[in-house]
Design a protein around this motif. Structure first.
Motif, PDB file in Angstrom:
ATOM      1  N   HIS A  89      38.213 -43.602 -43.326  1.00 14.78           N
ATOM      2  CA  HIS A  89      37.697 -42.752 -42.250  1.00 14.78           C
ATOM      3  C   HIS A  89      37.851 -43.467 -40.907  1.00 14.78           C
ATOM      4  O   HIS A  89      37.745 -44.699 -40.822  1.00 14.78           O
ATOM      5  N   LEU A  90      38.084 -42.705 -39.855  1.00 16.69           N
ATOM      6  CA  LEU A  90      38.204 -43.308 -38.523  1.00 16.69           C
ATOM      7  C   LEU A  90      36.875 -43.874 -38.060  1.00 16.69           C
ATOM      8  O   LEU A  90      36.831 -44.856 -37.316  1.00 16.69           O
ATOM      9  N   SER A  91      35.784 -43.249 -38.443  1.00 15.00           N
ATOM     10  CA  SER A  91      34.448 -43.806 -38.191  1.00 15.00           C
ATOM     11  C   SER A  91      33.623 -43.627 -39.468  1.00 15.00           C
ATOM     12  O   SER A  91      33.857 -42.682 -40.229  1.00 15.00           O
ATOM     13  N   GLU A 184      42.078 -35.835 -31.093  1.00 14.64           N
ATOM     14  CA  GLU A 184      41.788 -36.285 -32.460  1.00 14.64           C
ATOM     15  C   GLU A 184      40.280 -36.183 -32.690  1.00 14.64           C
ATOM     16  O   GLU A 184      39.503 -36.720 -31.908  1.00 14.64           O
ATOM     17  N   VAL A 185      39.890 -35.495 -33.740  1.00 12.71           N
ATOM     18  CA  VAL A 185      38.466 -35.320 -33.998  1.00 12.71           C
ATOM     19  C   VAL A 185      38.199 -35.256 -35.503  1.00 12.71           C
ATOM     20  O   VAL A 185      38.957 -34.633 -36.257  1.00 12.71           O
ATOM     21  N   GLU A 186      37.158 -35.950 -35.931  1.00 18.14           N
ATOM     22  CA  GLU A 186      36.704 -35.881 -37.326  1.00 18.14           C
ATOM     23  C   GLU A 186      35.515 -34.922 -37.391  1.00 18.14           C
ATOM     24  O   GLU A 186      34.524 -35.104 -36.678  1.00 18.14           O
ATOM     25  N   GLY A 245      32.668 -37.283 -36.516  1.00 14.38           N
ATOM     26  CA  GLY A 245      32.868 -38.725 -36.592  1.00 14.38           C
ATOM     27  C   GLY A 245      33.449 -39.139 -35.256  1.00 14.38           C
ATOM     28  O   GLY A 245      32.777 -39.095 -34.235  1.00 14.38           O
ATOM     29  N   VAL A 246      34.733 -39.461 -35.236  1.00 10.86           N
ATOM     30  CA  VAL A 246      35.424 -39.749 -33.978  1.00 10.86           C
ATOM     31  C   VAL A 246      35.501 -38.466 -33.159  1.00 10.86           C
ATOM     32  O   VAL A 246      35.887 -37.411 -33.666  1.00 10.86           O
ATOM     33  N   ARG A 247      35.133 -38.572 -31.875  1.00 12.00           N
ATOM     34  CA  ARG A 247      35.137 -37.380 -31.027  1.00 12.00           C
ATOM     35  C   ARG A 247      35.435 -37.766 -29.571  1.00 12.00           C
ATOM     36  O   ARG A 247      34.784 -37.292 -28.646  1.00 12.00           O
ATOM     37  N   ALA A 248      36.396 -38.627 -29.397  1.00 14.45           N
ATOM     38  CA  ALA A 248      36.722 -39.133 -28.053  1.00 14.45           C
ATOM     39  C   ALA A 248      37.016 -37.987 -27.098  1.00 14.45           C
ATOM     40  O   ALA A 248      37.804 -37.085 -27.399  1.00 14.45           O
TER      41      ALA A 248
END
Length: 758
Positions: A89-91, A184-186, A245-248
């Motif tokens: 997982h990215l985060s 990019e978003v989890e 998760g990742v949500r830059a």
């Protein structure tokens, strides 16, 4: 035993004994985690696992030096199965801290609110409350709005690549809609099977002679881990998303704002969440959803409470395993494991013979259960249940306890198969299907079988029939059968051979207070039942025969009817004035419940007209056309009223003063002729029965499910999935005020009225 009742380990326990217990606990927990997360085949119930896990936490809290680096308390979820490619997982995907009491929720909330960093920053603290879906946690990775990967939680850092299987779920978009989504978003959420779909899927499996799925959570997890995606596609899977998760670059300050964003992107967001200001409101959300948990689209096992602000979440941070800004309150368990001691059968009011399990008593859903239904012999076979198995027992709220299936790895070879009896355990009559092709077998001795009479008398006193509070099962049994020779049979499922004071339900209203002949009432003085002798408030294991309906005579006072018995007489008198549909339900006609009875009473208005209609040429076709009846119920009505002793019951009730005709209110206009209307949730002043009655007498159909043919949905508090479906289909939704207008003035009165469900 619940986790909050565990005793703290004694500080003086020898180190070696403590270390041995600690080692055994960690190994046991790892084994059960692997069975739950990797095999989707748990060996123990969630409640039993929670007890073990909480015990481990208590030991570690008391003795920090003993904590191992690989302790289960330092890990998230399970391991990654070798059957699927590992995905990092990215985060990290964290677990949540579980609590089991409202006091613990309050303590966590107060500690969070008192955090010094939050006070210094002057943040406004709001709580986001949402239901905790009992499903499989999944992480969706979108790049440039396109779904490129789906993975299970795994150990929190690495999960299993299940992309191909997740792509079969139609509610998950492969391309995000709208705009402003990050490059990019989890997206995190839970995959589940809706309760209604799960029941239907299991019914289809049983019909096909296959073993049913154990529960929705394991079914969802097992479906996603199918090696063949085409098999996954056959399962009725859905998903609700609840976080990132990742949500830059995500332009949102709160969790609740992200839910609005996700919904605008076409992601399925749960409708069951609420942002509140106080901990009292948090506790209210928990209480409300605990009461209505089975009205929801899916199964839940608790409530998740989060701080809504992302800045507060960042300030609070995470431990190695759980976020400090969220907690999961878990409701008392509705599934437990217990030992199946035996399988016996019970005979119902229409003669149907149903197997039921006798189990080691176990606490589930707030009550101690020792019996549970197994439906019929084919279900016993399909579930693969053997006498002596450790079984999964489920009790959802007020629903009858059900044996879900066996825990196969715990078999030791001593188990044995259940054999269906060939003769009625109550009257000895040979059992047989009612007609060729029927799955159920029945006792055909309807008139004289003691237990069938008991069940029918109990049924006519039930809420769906005459609603006689003082006429419960024990009173029905005391009226219809003798006490038997064995105290263990008293109040049991299988009644001993009678007779009691009442040999037919035709006599029941002869007990009413208005009956001038009290011969039958006086005979109740002779009725005795077995009661356990108690000493100092505790049972002694010894039984004695005592009067049931009359008080015991003393030197100072003669025997006479008890207060409960006098109440029974009065309530039977009041029941004589109940509407015709309740009389029809009280007759225990197979397949004929409240819906069909209301339809018949509305169509014909009196018992005489119903009987006349049944004797008319073409009766079957005419009855089948009545909305809510159909051919099966029409056949059941014709067959029942063709039997002489059944008609004797109707005549006896009429002679005793039971109303056999509804008073017609000529002022009521048939505004709703031909309209299908669904009532869901709790209305402020209308009960569910009263609302249905109001619809039917105005010509409408009080439907139980929402479809494209539904004219209106009347939605009260906790309306649930029916409201959601109405909104999705564009059906007009009415609150109680709108419902009253509809009843009084028809569709024109609510035309253009704002839709509270939109």
């Amino acid at each position: 035993m619940q986790p909050d009742t565990l005793q703290t380990p004694d500080a003086d326990v020898p180190d070696e004994a403590l270390r041995q217990e600690y080692q055994e606990l960690t190994e046991t927990i790892r084994k059960h985690r692997a069975a739950y997360y990797n095999d989707d085949a748990p060996l123990i119930s969630d409640a039993e696992f929670d007890v073990l896990y909480s015990r481990l936490e208590l030991i570690e809290a008391r003795h920090p030096a003993i904590v191992a680096n690989d302790s289960p308390t330092q890990e998230v979820g399970g391991e990654v199965s070798a059957a699927f490619a590992p995905v990092e997982h990215l985060s990290r995907m964290y677990s949540l801290e579980d609590v089991f009491s409202l006091d613990e929720v309050t303590a966590w909330g107060e500690k969070t609110a008192a955090n010094a960093a939050l006070r210094a920053a002057g943040h406004e603290l709001k709580w986001l409350c949402e239901v905790k879906i009992d499903g499989l946690a999944v992480n969706l990775l979108y790049r440039d709005g396109k779904l490129v990967r789906a993975a299970t939680r795994g150990d929190g850092t690495t999960g299993e690549d299940v992309t191909h299987n997740v792509l079969t779920i139609k509610t998950i978009p492969t391309q995000l809609a709208g705009e402003n989504w990050p490059a990019e978003v989890e997206v995190r959420g839970e995959i589940f099977i809706p309760s209604v779909d799960f029941a239907a899927y299991n019914e289809a499996l049983i019909t096909a002679g296959k073993a049913p799925l154990a529960n929705p959570r394991n079914a969802a997890a097992g479906s996603i881990r199918q090696k063949d995606p085409s098999e996954t596609a056959k399962r009725p899977l859905k998903m609700f998303v609840h976080g990132f998760g990742v949500r830059a670059g995500l332009a949102a300050a709160t969790q609740s704002e992200t839910y609005q964003l996700m919904e605008s992107w076409g992601l399925p967001v749960s409708p069951y969440f609420k942002v509140v200001d106080t901990l009292d409101e948090v506790l209210g959300f928990i209480a409300h959803n605990g009461e209505h948990r089975h009205d929801l689209l899916h199964e839940i096992d608790g409530i998740v409470v989060k701080t809504d602000s992302f800045e507060i979440q960042r300030n609070l941070g995470n431990t190695s395993r759980v976020p400090r800004w969220a907690v999961a309150y878990k409701y008392p368990p509705e599934e437990v494991n217990t030992k199946l001691i035996d399988i016996q059968v019970q005979v119902g009011r229409t003669g149907r013979v149903t197997p039921f399990g006798i189990m080691e008593p176990v606490l589930v859903a707030g009550s101690t259960v020792s019996r549970a239904t197994l439906h019929n012999q084919d279900v016993v076979k399909a579930k693969g249940v053997l006498i002596g198995d450790t079984v999964i027992l489920r009790k959802a709220g007020d629903v009858i306890p059900e044996i879900v299936g066996p825990v196969l790895p715990l078999r030791d070879g001593s188990e044995r198969e259940f054999v269906m009896p060939t003769h009625c355990p109550s009257c000895g009559t040979a059992l047989a299907p009612a007609k060729e092709g029927d799955v159920d077998i029945r006792c055909p001795n309807a008139r004289s079988c003691p237990i069938q009479l008991t069940e029918r008398v109990d049924h006519l006193g039930g809420r769906g029939a005459f609603d006689i509070e003082a006429l419960g099962y024990e009173a029905a049994q005391a009226l219809t059968v003798g006490p038997g020779d064995d105290p263990a049979e008293n109040g049991g499922i299988i009644a001993p051979a009678g007779p009691g004071p009442i040999t037919s339900e035709a006599q029941i209203f002869d007990l009413a207070a208005g009956n001038p002949d009290d011969t039958l009432r006086r005979s109740l003085a002779e009725v005795q039942v077995w009661r356990e002798i108690r000493s100092k408030g505790a049972g002694t294991g010894k039984f004695a025969l005592v009067p049931y309906f009359y008080s015991k005579a003393t030197a100072k006072k003669e025997s006479g009817p008890t207060k409960t018995t006098l109440k029974l007489f009065d309530e039977l008198e009041k029941a004589k004035t109940k509407p015709l549909w309740r009389v029809l339900v009280g007759l225990s006609i197979r397949h004929v419940g409240p819906t069909a009875s209301r339809a018949m009473a509305t169509r014909y208005g009196s018992m005489d007209k119903i009987i006349d209609a049944l004797e008319t040429e073409g009766a079957r076709e005419a009855l089948a056309e009545v909305d809510g009846v159909g051919t099966i119920i029409a056949d059941a009505l014709i067959e029942w009223f063709s039997i002489d002793w059944h008609l004797e019951i109707v005549r006896a009730w009429a002679a005793a003063g039971v109303a056999m005709e509804d008073e017609q209110d000529e002022s009521i206009v048939k505004h709703l002729e031909g309209m299908s209307i669904v009532v869901t949730g709790t209305l402020p002043t209308y009960s569910r029965d009263a609302a249905k009655e109001a619809i039917i007498i105005r010509g409408g159909k009080a439907a139980g499910s929402v479809s494209k043919n539904t004219a209106y949905v009347v939605a009260g508090e906790a309306a649930g999935s029916k409201l959601d479906k109405a909104v999705s289909l564009g059906i007009q939704v009415l609150d109680e005020e709108g419902f009253v207008l509809l009843l009084e003035g028809g569709p024109e009165a609510v035309e253009g009225r704002p839709n509270p469900g939109a």
